[in-house]
Design an enzyme around this catalytic site. Structure first.
Site: not given
Length: 232
Positions: A74, A93, A95, A120, A160
């Site tokens: 990525e 990143h 999932h 928040y 994703h």
């Protein structure tokens, strides 16, 4: 922070995210920008719960591997965010389940994925954009991220997972955690007409904490910058 300490911090935060079920198997990746313009990044096909600090990928300013294991596939995603969010020092990143689920809903607004449910959610993650589906590792995702022109610190990749840029590794992790919790709340409250923060309440957060969201919240991109967590 020394190189050794930073490596330990990456592994510590990664393990915490993994152990709480926020990214399964060998999914997810983290990078941190270094003073010389290079990065430390988690390796490809590595579980965030079982990282070796000595084997993290060390990249130069052009994204070329100079030491450690081969980096996450990525990298184009990370590179595009660093290029467009000039204040970003770390990217996470994952999932995570609820954020991925939200990315599949047909009615979400690509310019504003999550409604202003809590203070928040805005203070940590800000406004979240949706990027269309691309195959994991597809270099084309970089063009989609660059098309956002640095306006969002938090982006949801369709089908994703979420990606967040922060002014520090801690800030990026905290923002990611808040994004996932907000996605969970959104799914729990879907079709229940929840009471949202009002424009006046959002304006107050912007004034007091410098929250990086547009006004009104429901439409339009956020301003640039890395995104910072306000004091508790």
């Amino acid at each position: 922070m020394s190189d050794a300490r930073l490596r330990e911090e990456i592994c510590r935060f990664a393990r915490s995210l993994f152990e709480r079920g926020l990214t399964p198997g060998a999914s997810g990746n983290i990078s941190v920008r270094l003073p010389d313009g290079g990065w430390l990044a988690t390796p490809t096909n590595a579980s965030l719960g079982h990282l070796d600090p000595a084997r993290l990928s060390r990249l130069d300013a052009q994204g070329r591997l100079v030491a450690g294991d081969p980096p996450t596939k990525e990298l184009p995603l990370h590179s595009a965010l660093y290029d467009t969010r000039t204040g970003a020092q770390a990217i996470v990143h994952l999932h995570s389940t609820h954020a991925v689920a939200v990315s599949m809903l047909p009615e979400i607004d690509p310019a504003c994925v999550l409604p202003p449910l809590t203070a928040y959610s805005l203070m940590r993650a800000g406004q979240v954009a949706l990027v269309p589906y691309y195959r994991p590792g597809d270099p084309a995702v970089a063009d989609a991220i660059k098309g956002l022109a640095g306006r969002y610190a938090s982006v949801l990749l369709a089908n994703h997972g979420p990606v967040v840029a922060g002014a520090s590794l801690e800030a990026a992790v905290f923002a990611m955690e808040e994004l996932e919790e907000t996605a969970k709340l959104h799914l729990l409250l879907r079709n229940l007409n929840p009471r949202l923060l009002t424009p006046a309440q959002i304006a107050d957060l912007v004034e007091v904490f410098g929250v990086d969201v547009p006004a009104p919240h429901a439409h339009g991109p956020a301003a640039g910058g890395a995104g910072t967590a306000p004091p508790e």
